[in-house]
Design an enzyme around this catalytic site. Structure first.
Site, short mmCIF file in Angstrom:
data_model
loop_
_atom_site.label_atom_id
_atom_site.label_comp_id
_atom_site.label_asym_id
_atom_site.label_seq_id
_atom_site.Cartn_x
_atom_site.Cartn_y
_atom_site.Cartn_z
N MET A 165 -9.11 7.94 0.58
CA MET A 165 -9.91 8.26 1.78
C MET A 165 -10.47 9.67 1.65
O MET A 165 -9.73 10.60 1.31
CB MET A 165 -9.03 8.21 3.02
CG MET A 165 -8.34 6.88 3.21
SD MET A 165 -7.27 6.94 4.65
CE MET A 165 -6.58 5.29 4.60
N SER A 200 0.84 -1.20 0.00
CA SER A 200 0.00 0.00 0.00
C SER A 200 0.87 1.25 0.00
O SER A 200 1.65 1.47 0.93
CB SER A 200 -0.90 0.01 1.24
OG SER A 200 -1.46 1.30 1.37
N HIS A 250 -1.36 -1.25 -4.18
CA HIS A 250 -2.61 -0.93 -3.49
C HIS A 250 -2.67 0.58 -3.25
O HIS A 250 -1.76 1.18 -2.68
CB HIS A 250 -2.64 -1.69 -2.17
CG HIS A 250 -3.93 -1.62 -1.43
ND1 HIS A 250 -5.02 -2.42 -1.72
CD2 HIS A 250 -4.32 -0.84 -0.38
CE1 HIS A 250 -6.02 -2.14 -0.90
NE2 HIS A 250 -5.62 -1.18 -0.07
N ASP A 281 -6.52 -6.71 4.36
CA ASP A 281 -5.97 -5.35 4.37
C ASP A 281 -5.94 -4.78 5.78
O ASP A 281 -6.98 -4.52 6.39
CB ASP A 281 -6.85 -4.47 3.46
CG ASP A 281 -6.26 -3.07 3.26
OD1 ASP A 281 -5.14 -2.82 3.72
OD2 ASP A 281 -6.96 -2.25 2.64
N ASP A 312 -4.89 3.57 -1.64
CA ASP A 312 -5.93 3.85 -0.64
C ASP A 312 -6.50 5.25 -0.80
O ASP A 312 -5.80 6.24 -0.56
CB ASP A 312 -5.35 3.71 0.76
CG ASP A 312 -5.15 2.27 1.17
OD1 ASP A 312 -6.10 1.48 1.03
OD2 ASP A 312 -4.04 1.93 1.63
N HIS A 336 -8.55 1.05 -3.65
CA HIS A 336 -9.46 0.80 -2.52
C HIS A 336 -10.15 2.11 -2.18
O HIS A 336 -9.53 3.01 -1.60
CB HIS A 336 -8.61 0.26 -1.35
CG HIS A 336 -9.36 0.02 -0.09
ND1 HIS A 336 -8.72 -0.19 1.12
CD2 HIS A 336 -10.69 -0.05 0.18
CE1 HIS A 336 -9.62 -0.37 2.07
NE2 HIS A 336 -10.83 -0.29 1.52
N MET A 388 -12.28 4.24 -0.06
CA MET A 388 -12.91 4.43 1.26
C MET A 388 -13.64 5.77 1.21
O MET A 388 -13.22 6.76 1.85
CB MET A 388 -11.84 4.40 2.35
CG MET A 388 -11.29 2.99 2.59
SD MET A 388 -9.71 2.99 3.46
CE MET A 388 -8.62 3.18 2.06
N MET A 407 -11.26 -6.12 5.68
CA MET A 407 -10.47 -5.17 6.47
C MET A 407 -10.10 -5.83 7.80
O MET A 407 -10.98 -6.26 8.55
CB MET A 407 -11.27 -3.89 6.74
CG MET A 407 -11.56 -3.04 5.51
SD MET A 407 -10.11 -2.65 4.52
CE MET A 407 -9.05 -1.82 5.71
C1 DX5 Z 1 -6.35 1.23 5.88
C2 DX5 Z 1 -5.92 1.00 4.45
C3 DX5 Z 1 -4.83 0.01 4.33
C4 DX5 Z 1 -3.53 0.50 4.91
C5 DX5 Z 1 -2.75 -0.69 5.36
O1 DX5 Z 1 -7.45 2.03 5.92
O2 DX5 Z 1 -7.00 0.52 3.68
O3 DX5 Z 1 -4.63 -0.39 2.98
O4 DX5 Z 1 -2.76 1.24 3.99
O5 DX5 Z 1 -1.67 -0.22 6.10
P1 DX5 Z 1 -0.93 -1.15 7.16
O6 DX5 Z 1 -0.38 -2.33 6.40
O7 DX5 Z 1 0.13 -0.23 7.69
O8 DX5 Z 1 -1.93 -1.57 8.19
ZN ZN Z 2 -6.54 -0.41 1.68
#
Ligand code: DX5
Ligand code: ZN
Length: 216
Positions: free
Chosen positions: A37, A8, A33, A175, A35, A66, A68, A137
């Protein structure tokens, strides 16, 4: 089949994104990956479409995006155009999940559904055959570097059972909080893809860390 690894970039050095992506290109990572947000669905804001485009400009591996974000339907096409190969939406953010999955596939992407730790895998019973990937998750989404939630193992078993029962080809992605201690157990429990952020990028040698995860 060996486990697939999706580092990620949330944990990468954003000021040196190009070299981070080049390191991932050269590594044994299977996906990158990404992310996204929005500060509403999760209590944090990461980055959006222009940064995803910038990642894609250098990446030679498929982007696993991903989302969110609330009401993700509004941005599916934008993320496809930014380079997404896989787009995962949260079940908790969709009123019409089946429609959203069809829309992702019509764009030519693989369709993923992410589930928060409190969301039962049984809620996917009637759509599992339409899902290419379920992202379980293993932390509450929003931040990297959180502690792995052990109930994830039970959810993998339940999801695996559902996938087999329905004759689906869905992949299971984990994840959050993945590290070298839980990775072998997750693979054994039935995970197909492991996302790893801080474990990879805060390691002294991220390239070798990806290799060690890949070869668990
Ligand atoms: C969390 C993300 C993950 C995150 C994982 O909300 O969706 O993908 O980047 O990070 P680690 O591996 O540090 O938990
Ligand atoms: Zn993620």
């Amino acid at each position: 089949m060996s486990i697939k690894i999706a580092p990620s970039v949330l944990a990468a050095d954003f000021a040196n994104l190009q070299s981070e992506i080049e390191m991932l290109n050269a590594s044994e990572a299977d996906f990158i990956h990404v992310d996204i947000m929005d500060g509403v669905f999760v209590p944090n804001i990461s980055f959006g479409i222009p940064v995803t485009e910038a990642i894609n400009k250098h990446a030679t591996k498929p982007l696993d995006v991903h989302l969110m974000i609330v009401d993700p339907d509004r941005y599916l096409e934008a993320f496809k155009n930014a380079g997404a190969s896989i787009i995962s939406v949260h079940l908790e953010a969709c009123n019409h999940l089946h429609r959203t999955l069809q829309a992702i596939k019509e764009l030519g992407c693989k369709a993923g559904v992410a589930l928060n730790p409190h969301t039962s895998v049984q809620l996917l019973e009637d759509v599992i055959n339409d899902i290419d990937l379920v992202c379980l998750m293993s932390v509450n989404p929003g931040f990297g570097g959180q502690k792995f939630i052990a109930n994830t193992y039970n959810k993998i078993s339940q999801l695996k059972y559902l996938i087999n029962q329905k004759g689906a080809n869905t992949l299971i992605e984990i994840d959050g909080g993945v590290n070298k201690l839980n990775a072998p157990l997750l693979a054994e429990a039935g995970a197909d893809i492991l996302v790893a952020g801080s474990f990879v990028f805060s390691a002294e040698n991220p390239f070798e860390t990806i290799k060690s995860l890949k070869n668990i």
